[in-house]
Structure formats: C-alpha cells, structure tokens
Design an enzyme around this catalytic site. Structure first.
Site, PDB file in Angstrom:
ATOM      1  N   CYS A 150      -5.693 -17.483  14.161  1.00  0.00           N
ATOM      2  CA  CYS A 150      -6.858 -16.387  13.485  1.00  0.00           C
ATOM      3  C   CYS A 150      -8.161 -17.045  13.706  1.00  0.00           C
ATOM      4  CB  CYS A 150      -6.388 -15.870  12.258  1.00  0.00           C
ATOM      5  SG  CYS A 150      -4.645 -15.199  12.464  1.00  0.00           S
ATOM      6  N   HIS A 183     -12.378 -13.228   9.070  1.00  0.00           N
ATOM      7  CA  HIS A 183     -11.094 -12.981   9.750  1.00  0.00           C
ATOM      8  C   HIS A 183     -10.654 -11.962   8.714  1.00  0.00           C
ATOM      9  CE1 HIS A 183      -7.168 -12.862  11.425  1.00  0.00           C
ATOM     10  NE2 HIS A 183      -6.805 -13.553  10.151  1.00  0.00           N
ATOM     11  N   ASN A 217      -4.451  -6.857  10.568  1.00  0.00           N
ATOM     12  CA  ASN A 217      -4.710  -8.370  10.953  1.00  0.00           C
ATOM     13  C   ASN A 217      -4.421  -8.363  12.798  1.00  0.00           C
ATOM     14  OD1 ASN A 217      -4.655 -10.930  11.515  1.00  0.00           O
ATOM     15  ND2 ASN A 217      -3.423 -11.384   9.785  1.00  0.00           N
TER      16      ASN A 217
HETATM   17  N1  COA Z   1       6.266  -2.614   1.138  1.00  0.00           N
HETATM   18  C1  COA Z   1       6.656  -2.563  -0.319  1.00  0.00           C
HETATM   19  N2  COA Z   1       7.139  -3.706  -0.928  1.00  0.00           N
HETATM   20  C2  COA Z   1       7.076  -4.746  -0.289  1.00  0.00           C
HETATM   21  C3  COA Z   1       6.570  -4.774   1.098  1.00  0.00           C
HETATM   22  C4  COA Z   1       6.132  -3.704   1.701  1.00  0.00           C
HETATM   23  N3  COA Z   1       5.500  -3.717   3.071  1.00  0.00           N
HETATM   24  N4  COA Z   1       6.540  -6.235   1.595  1.00  0.00           N
HETATM   25  C5  COA Z   1       7.104  -6.803   0.305  1.00  0.00           C
HETATM   26  N5  COA Z   1       7.281  -5.987  -0.480  1.00  0.00           N
HETATM   27  C6  COA Z   1       7.890  -6.308  -1.842  1.00  0.00           C
HETATM   28  C7  COA Z   1       8.577  -7.500  -1.768  1.00  0.00           C
HETATM   29  O1  COA Z   1       9.826  -7.376  -1.462  1.00  0.00           O
HETATM   30  C8  COA Z   1       8.602  -7.933  -3.337  1.00  0.00           C
HETATM   31  O2  COA Z   1       9.593  -7.489  -4.037  1.00  0.00           O
HETATM   32  P1  COA Z   1      10.114  -8.333  -5.315  1.00  0.00           P
HETATM   33  O3  COA Z   1       9.168  -8.316  -6.260  1.00  0.00           O
HETATM   34  O4  COA Z   1      11.224  -7.111  -5.620  1.00  0.00           O
HETATM   35  O5  COA Z   1      10.902  -9.298  -4.472  1.00  0.00           O
HETATM   36  C9  COA Z   1       7.251  -7.425  -3.875  1.00  0.00           C
HETATM   37  O6  COA Z   1       6.858  -6.645  -2.698  1.00  0.00           O
HETATM   38  C10 COA Z   1       6.159  -8.489  -3.904  1.00  0.00           C
HETATM   39  O7  COA Z   1       5.989  -9.243  -2.734  1.00  0.00           O
HETATM   40  P2  COA Z   1       5.092 -10.386  -2.365  1.00  0.00           P
HETATM   41  O8  COA Z   1       5.447 -11.005  -1.022  1.00  0.00           O
HETATM   42  O9  COA Z   1       5.151 -11.373  -3.410  1.00  0.00           O
HETATM   43  O10 COA Z   1       3.581  -9.431  -2.223  1.00  0.00           O
HETATM   44  P3  COA Z   1       2.371  -9.987  -2.242  1.00  0.00           P
HETATM   45  O11 COA Z   1       1.438  -9.428  -3.227  1.00  0.00           O
HETATM   46  O12 COA Z   1       1.813 -11.445  -1.797  1.00  0.00           O
HETATM   47  O13 COA Z   1       1.636  -9.058  -0.869  1.00  0.00           O
HETATM   48  C11 COA Z   1       1.121 -10.097   1.534  1.00  0.00           C
HETATM   49  C12 COA Z   1       2.114  -9.517   0.468  1.00  0.00           C
HETATM   50  C13 COA Z   1       1.694 -10.299   2.790  1.00  0.00           C
HETATM   51  C14 COA Z   1       0.458  -8.619   1.608  1.00  0.00           C
HETATM   52  C15 COA Z   1       0.199 -11.008   0.912  1.00  0.00           C
HETATM   53  O14 COA Z   1       0.920 -12.251   0.554  1.00  0.00           O
HETATM   54  C16 COA Z   1      -0.512 -11.337   1.817  1.00  0.00           C
HETATM   55  O15 COA Z   1      -1.416 -10.731   2.342  1.00  0.00           O
HETATM   56  N6  COA Z   1      -0.822 -12.822   2.210  1.00  0.00           N
HETATM   57  C17 COA Z   1      -1.928 -13.506   2.972  1.00  0.00           C
HETATM   58  C18 COA Z   1      -1.390 -12.981   4.494  1.00  0.00           C
HETATM   59  C19 COA Z   1      -2.438 -13.356   5.530  1.00  0.00           C
HETATM   60  O16 COA Z   1      -3.464 -13.590   5.286  1.00  0.00           O
HETATM   61  N7  COA Z   1      -1.756 -13.777   6.944  1.00  0.00           N
HETATM   62  C20 COA Z   1      -2.449 -13.901   7.908  1.00  0.00           C
HETATM   63  C21 COA Z   1      -3.102 -15.260   8.023  1.00  0.00           C
HETATM   64  S1  COA Z   1      -4.250 -15.516   9.286  1.00  0.00           S
END
Ligand code: COA
Length: 308
Positions: free
Chosen positions: A109, A233, A263
């Site tokens: 990215c 980004h 993204n």
């Molecule tokens: N819909 C509903 N629930 C979801 C879900 C979805 N699409 N994806 C995950 N969950 C659930 C998980 O299973 C978890 O449930 P649990 O607590 O029962 O285990 C809960 O939501 C929290 O998950 P978590 O992974 O801790 O969420 P988060 O707040 O970290 O959000 C992202 C997830 C991916 C949105 C976030 O971590 C993120 O954006 N990270 C950066 C990603 C990024 O920048 N990527 C590109 C790099 S170039």
C-alpha cells in the site's frame, strides 16, 4: 537541476458496486459494524489490474493533454499483478500504445508514494514525462467468505502524468522505509489469499505514518500548519483520523475516500488525490502530504508542492 510536476490525473473503478448491506447478505456482518470500525460504506469489485490501469492512464493522459507517444516511461505500483511473469506494466504499456520502459513496483500500500519518488529520480537523471499508476484487484487474492478481510478490500486504479520542470520542482521531501521482520502481519503466499493481523497492523500503521510524516515535514522545513492537504493511504478511517490528530493536521485538511472505495492498496492515494483535484481542493502552491503504509511492512511519505 530537474524537478517534477503533475500535469494530468485520472481514475478507473469497476462498474460493480458492493455495499455493506450486500456484504451482510453472505457474511455475518453489518453496515453498522463496518462503518464504525473502518469508515467503509461501499467498494467497487472486479476487473483486472492491467485493464483498470489502462483506463486510468488514458484518463490521465487526456487530462494532461498528452499522447502516449509523448510519454517516456511507465511505472505501475501494484501488489496484485495480473501474473507473476511478466510484470503487468508492459501489458499496460502495450494497451496504451506507448513505448519506453515499463515496470512494476510492489511496495504494497506504500506503492504509489514509492513510485512517485522513483519517478522523480528517473526524471532527475533525464527522463521525459512518466506515467505513474497505482492499480489493484485485491478481491482476486481475498477470501470473500472471510469477514475479517473481505469487508475491507476494494479494486480500482489511479494514474498521474509526471513531467520534468527546470529547477527543484514539486517534491520537497521524501522518505521510504521497510521492516521485513514484520512480514507476518500482512501477507499472501503463492496461490493463497490475504492474511492480516488487523489489530497489530492498525497499531503499527498509526505509529509509522506519524513518524514518517513528521520526518518529511521536518526535511521540508514545514510544520503541520503548512500542510494544505494530507492525502493518506485509505486503509481505515480511524487510522487516518488518529494519525492526522497526532500530526496536528485538522480533519478538514485530510482526504478521505475510503467510504466509497474501501482499501485499494497502491490505488488508494491516487484515487484520493484525484478526488481532491476534481473537487477543487488543490491550489497552486499548496503543500500536499502523501503518506502510505502496508505489507512488508513498508511505509513512505512525500511532501509535494502543487505547481500548476
Ligand atoms: N463484521 C462483524 N464482526 C466482525 C467482523 C466483521 N466484518 N470482522 C471481525 N469481527 C468481529 C471479530 O470476530 C471479533 O469478535 P470477537 O470479539 O467475538 O472475537 C470482533 O469483531 C472484534 O474484532 P477485531 O479484529 O478485534 O476488530 P477491530 O476493531 O480490530 O477491527 C479491522 C478490525 C480489520 C477493521 C481493524 O483491525 C483494522 O482496520 N486494522 C488495520 C487494517 C489495515 O490497515 N489494513 C491494511 C494495511 S495496508
């Protein structure tokens, strides 16, 4: 001394729009969860990396008033090439009908910022106009049944025409960084699908964006009050907000398009830049802070003074 300026821009996205509600039909998720955690409302899915790149490049050429014959080289930032060999850039070059060198950059990215810096280097050593494209079809390497990752990705492309100018030009400062010890955080093996440790990527992303943006500002002799627009980004609106806040850049001076595109990796910064340009948010003399981070990990920032 030869510097650079951007003379044309364009984008391309697949026709198919997939909303969060569409996602919730096949995945255990909801519009509310996705908007709150990521800021994404919809994304475009489909196409090929070369097809989208050609379309975006043609739009950028038209906007620059340039013909393909007037472009010396082509640099394509992508982490989703159409094939491993050959690179995708030569296919795009052929599709546009131009000559000259054509190569892919895979810095995930951060690819577009890496690309801009690379193009500035090509121009400094004598190249004429260069097409710089960020194009991605992340949906092709994503398990669309995995809610953790499927809701994030989008497909699309953005292109700019970069031309030489006498004198220092628009690139005031830049830095490129990588740390391969973090490759396990975001990866896709041959034949596999994307894996992401979302929480850890989130934490690292805010830290590295702030660090590299601050370094770029210091190198340019600028403070946050001098940044007219931050073009980051688009991985998660909360990452953009947290980084902007720590940098002291107000929200109304950041560009956010993740709500419409998701993204799109290397395509996200040119999609955001194009949006700012077509909406009249960029003016002559403005200092733009471009900053990206992604798999590798890689991260990079550049400060670009807009010179129409
Ligand atoms: N819909 C509903 N629930 C979801 C879900 C979805 N699409 N994806 C995950 N969950 C659930 C998980 O299973 C978890 O449930 P649990 O607590 O029962 O285990 C809960 O939501 C929290 O998950 P978590 O992974 O801790 O969420 P988060 O707040 O970290 O959000 C992202 C997830 C991916 C949105 C976030 O971590 C993120 O954006 N990270 C950066 C990603 C990024 O920048 N990527 C590109 C790099 S170039």
């Amino acid at each position: 001394m030869r510097g650079i300026r951007i003379t044309g821009w364009g984008i391309a996205v697949p026709d198919k729009v997939v909303t969060n509600d569409d996602m919730a039909v096949r995945l255990d998720t909801s519009d509310e969860w996705i908007v709150e955690r990521t800021g994404i409302r919809e994304r475009h899915l489909g196409g090929t990396t070369s097809g989208l790149a050609i379309e975006a490049a043609q739009a950028a050429l038209a906007s620059a008033g340039r013909t393909p014959e007037e472009i010396d080289h082509l640099v394509l930032a992508t982490t989703t090439p159409d094939s491993i060999v050959p690179g995708t850039a030569p296919t795009v070059q052929h599709g546009i009908g131009m000559r000259g060198g054509a190569f892919d950059i895979n810095a995930a990215c951060s690819g577009f910022v890496y690309g801009l810096i690379t193009v500035a280097g090509l121009i400094a050593v004598g190249s004429g106009p260069v097409l710089l494209i960020g194009s991605e079809t992340l949906s092709r390497i994503t398990d669309m049944d995995d809610r953790k990752i499927a809701i994030i990705v989008g497909d699309g492309a953005g292109a700019v025409v970069v031309e030489p100018v006498d004198g220092p030009g628009g690139l005031l400062s830049w830095n490129m960084n990588a740390d391969g010890s973090l490759k396990h955080l975001l990866k896709c093996e041959h034949g596999g699908t994307l894996f992401m440790d979302g929480k850890e990527v989130f934490r690292k992303a805010v830290r590295v964006v702030v660090e590299s943006a601050e370094r770029a500002m210091a190198d340019a002799g600028l403070g946050p009050e001098d940044i007219s627009l931050m073009v980051p980004h688009q991985a998660n609106v909360r990452i953009i907000q947290a980084a902007a806040q720590r940098l002291g850049i107000p929200e109304d001076r950041t560009v956010v398009v993740i709500d419409r595109y998701g993204n799109t990796s290397s395509a996200s910064i040119p999609l955001a830049l194009n949006d700012a340009l077509v909406n009249g948010r960029v003016h002559d003399g403005d200092n733009l802070l471009l900053t990206g981070f992604g798999g590798g990990m890689t991260w990079a920032s550049a400060i670009f003074r807009w010179n129409a």
